[in-house]
Design a protein around this motif. Structure first.
Motif, PDB file in Angstrom:
ATOM      1  N   LEU A 185       0.810  -1.215   0.000  1.00 14.43           N
ATOM      2  CA  LEU A 185       0.000   0.000   0.000  1.00 14.43           C
ATOM      3  C   LEU A 185       0.848   1.271   0.000  1.00 14.43           C
ATOM      4  N   GLY A 186       2.027   1.195   0.579  1.00 14.80           N
ATOM      5  CA  GLY A 186       2.892   2.367   0.620  1.00 14.80           C
ATOM      6  C   GLY A 186       3.333   2.843  -0.754  1.00 14.80           C
ATOM      7  N   GLU A 187       3.199   1.977  -1.751  1.00 15.72           N
ATOM      8  CA  GLU A 187       3.588   2.334  -3.109  1.00 15.72           C
ATOM      9  C   GLU A 187       2.455   3.005  -3.890  1.00 15.72           C
ATOM     10  N   ARG A 188       1.258   3.032  -3.310  1.00 12.70           N
ATOM     11  CA  ARG A 188       0.090   3.594  -3.997  1.00 12.70           C
ATOM     12  C   ARG A 188      -0.201   5.000  -3.498  1.00 12.70           C
ATOM     13  N   ARG A 189      -0.731   5.822  -4.388  1.00 10.13           N
ATOM     14  CA  ARG A 189      -1.162   7.172  -4.025  1.00 10.13           C
ATOM     15  C   ARG A 189      -2.680   7.171  -3.882  1.00 10.13           C
ATOM     16  N   PRO A 190      -3.207   7.931  -2.933  1.00 11.04           N
ATOM     17  CA  PRO A 190      -4.668   8.029  -2.815  1.00 11.04           C
ATOM     18  C   PRO A 190      -5.270   8.620  -4.095  1.00 11.04           C
ATOM     19  N   ALA A 191      -6.506   8.263  -4.368  1.00  6.17           N
ATOM     20  CA  ALA A 191      -7.200   8.784  -5.546  1.00  6.17           C
ATOM     21  C   ALA A 191      -7.268  10.305  -5.492  1.00  6.17           C
ATOM     22  N   SER A 192      -7.220  10.927  -6.648  1.00  8.66           N
ATOM     23  CA  SER A 192      -7.256  12.391  -6.715  1.00  8.66           C
ATOM     24  C   SER A 192      -8.586  12.956  -6.235  1.00  8.66           C
ATOM     25  N   THR A 193      -9.607  12.105  -6.151  1.00  9.32           N
ATOM     26  CA  THR A 193     -10.924  12.554  -5.683  1.00  9.32           C
ATOM     27  C   THR A 193     -10.966  12.759  -4.167  1.00  9.32           C
ATOM     28  N   LEU A 194      -9.975  12.237  -3.453  1.00 12.71           N
ATOM     29  CA  LEU A 194      -9.958  12.390  -1.994  1.00 12.71           C
ATOM     30  C   LEU A 194      -9.472  13.790  -1.617  1.00 12.71           C
ATOM     31  N   PRO A 195     -10.070  14.383  -0.564  1.00 12.60           N
ATOM     32  CA  PRO A 195      -9.668  15.753  -0.193  1.00 12.60           C
ATOM     33  C   PRO A 195      -8.232  15.809   0.307  1.00 12.60           C
ATOM     34  N   ARG A 196      -7.533  16.864  -0.109  1.00  9.49           N
ATOM     35  CA  ARG A 196      -6.140  17.045   0.311  1.00  9.49           C
ATOM     36  C   ARG A 196      -6.039  17.315   1.818  1.00  9.49           C
ATOM     37  N   ARG A 197      -7.145  17.730   2.429  1.00 10.79           N
ATOM     38  CA  ARG A 197      -7.127  17.989   3.877  1.00 10.79           C
ATOM     39  C   ARG A 197      -6.826  16.730   4.679  1.00 10.79           C
ATOM     40  N   LEU A 198      -6.959  15.557   4.032  1.00 10.01           N
ATOM     41  CA  LEU A 198      -6.637  14.306   4.724  1.00 10.01           C
ATOM     42  C   LEU A 198      -5.136  14.168   4.981  1.00 10.01           C
ATOM     43  N   ILE A 199      -4.324  14.766   4.138  1.00 11.31           N
ATOM     44  CA  ILE A 199      -2.870  14.576   4.252  1.00 11.31           C
ATOM     45  C   ILE A 199      -2.342  14.996   5.622  1.00 11.31           C
ATOM     46  N   PRO A 200      -2.608  16.236   6.090  1.00  7.44           N
ATOM     47  CA  PRO A 200      -2.107  16.593   7.423  1.00  7.44           C
ATOM     48  C   PRO A 200      -2.779  15.804   8.550  1.00  7.44           C
ATOM     49  N   LEU A 201      -4.016  15.378   8.333  1.00  4.96           N
ATOM     50  CA  LEU A 201      -4.688  14.581   9.368  1.00  4.96           C
ATOM     51  C   LEU A 201      -3.997  13.226   9.539  1.00  4.96           C
ATOM     52  N   PHE A 202      -3.652  12.584   8.429  1.00  3.72           N
ATOM     53  CA  PHE A 202      -2.941  11.304   8.527  1.00  3.72           C
ATOM     54  C   PHE A 202      -1.544  11.491   9.106  1.00  3.72           C
ATOM     55  N   ARG A 203      -0.897  12.588   8.752  1.00  4.15           N
ATOM     56  CA  ARG A 203       0.433  12.870   9.301  1.00  4.15           C
ATOM     57  C   ARG A 203       0.339  13.004  10.825  1.00  4.15           C
ATOM     58  N   GLU A 204      -0.681  13.726  11.280  1.00  7.83           N
ATOM     59  CA  GLU A 204      -0.872  13.919  12.716  1.00  7.83           C
ATOM     60  C   GLU A 204      -1.260  12.611  13.398  1.00  7.83           C
ATOM     61  N   LEU A 205      -2.137  11.841  12.771  1.00  7.84           N
ATOM     62  CA  LEU A 205      -2.596  10.579  13.360  1.00  7.84           C
ATOM     63  C   LEU A 205      -1.447   9.599  13.551  1.00  7.84           C
ATOM     64  N   ALA A 206      -0.454   9.635  12.663  1.00  5.65           N
ATOM     65  CA  ALA A 206       0.662   8.688  12.720  1.00  5.65           C
ATOM     66  C   ALA A 206       1.629   8.974  13.864  1.00  5.65           C
ATOM     67  N   LEU A 207       1.520  10.164  14.471  1.00  2.70           N
ATOM     68  CA  LEU A 207       2.417  10.496  15.578  1.00  2.70           C
ATOM     69  C   LEU A 207       2.094   9.635  16.801  1.00  2.70           C
ATOM     70  N   PRO A 208       3.120   9.207  17.536  1.00  2.00           N
ATOM     71  CA  PRO A 208       2.857   8.410  18.749  1.00  2.00           C
ATOM     72  C   PRO A 208       2.008   9.175  19.771  1.00  2.00           C
ATOM     73  N   GLU A 209       2.250  10.485  19.884  1.00  2.00           N
ATOM     74  CA  GLU A 209       1.485  11.302  20.823  1.00  2.00           C
ATOM     75  C   GLU A 209       1.096  12.626  20.156  1.00  2.00           C
ATOM     76  N   PRO A 210       0.038  12.612  19.343  1.00  2.00           N
ATOM     77  CA  PRO A 210      -0.372  13.854  18.686  1.00  2.00           C
ATOM     78  C   PRO A 210      -0.907  14.862  19.706  1.00  2.00           C
TER      79      PRO A 210
END
Length: 198
Positions: free
Chosen positions: A30-55
């Motif tokens: 999955l790490g080799e795939r890009r999300p569909a262009s139809t998905l909102p770009r606002r998800l990018i910082p949310l996933f970045r924040e979610l991946a933190l051990p202690e957001p």
């Protein structure tokens, strides 16, 4: 419902090993795939924040925002159909939910969450072969979909494919490390590899 439909649903064909292996290969890459262009770009910082051990924010709040973006659609009719399908599933009106979700994936094939919700319904109904096909479509569009990845792991558990289940849960935790139930499931798989887990 016709006799043929009733019989087909009662039979609930089991997923083939090849189908499980195909979706598993997708999960592993999955790490080799890009999300569909139809998905909102606002998800990018949310996933970045979610991946933190202690957001800074509560992880549950971040997760809720991600789900809200996944479920939302620019077409109001599609959004209302999604809300109605979710409500139908919650009320146990599974035939109604299935019809609505079938229409949604047909009319909005680029909407990852329509595929994911139909996969969830198929999982509830123990139609795992159908669920896997919809999980595959979900992940082709939204490779960060920790819900679909976890769902694949649950199907693997149901079919005693413990190595695949463990790996899927580990992939889901890379996206969302705050899924506490998956940490517990991985521990349980490690301690009881020869029986189905619940």
């Amino acid at each position: 419902m016709s006799t043929r439909t009733r019989t087909a649903r009662a039979a609930r064909p089991q997923p083939s090993a090849a189908t499980i292996d195909k979706v598993f290969a997708l999960v592993l890459h999955l790490g080799e795939r890009r999300p569909a262009s139809t998905l909102p770009r606002r998800l990018i910082p949310l996933f970045r924040e979610l991946a933190l051990p202690e957001p800074e924010r509560d992880p549950d709040d971040i997760e809720d925002l991600i789900w809200a973006h996944w479920i939302a659609h620019k077409d109001l009719h599609a959004s209302s159909q999604m809300a109605a399908a979710i409500e139908a599933i919650g009320a146990g009106a599974l035939d109604l939910a299935r019809a609505m979700l079938d229409r949604l994936v047909e009319s909005e094939p680029r909407w990852a969450e329509a595929w994911n919700k139909r996969a969830t319904l198929a999982f509830i109904e123990k139609r795992d072969a159908d669920a896997l096909l919809d999980i595959e479509q979900t992940l082709m569009l939204e490779p960060r979909h920790f819900g679909a990845i976890s769902g694949f792991g649950q199907i693997c558990l149901r079919h005693q494919r413990f190595a695949e289940a463990r790996a899927a849960f580990q992939v889901a935790l890379r996206v969302n490390p705050h899924l506490l139930g998956l940490h517990e499931a991985i521990e349980e798989i490690g301690s009881t590899p020869m029986r189905e887990l619940h």
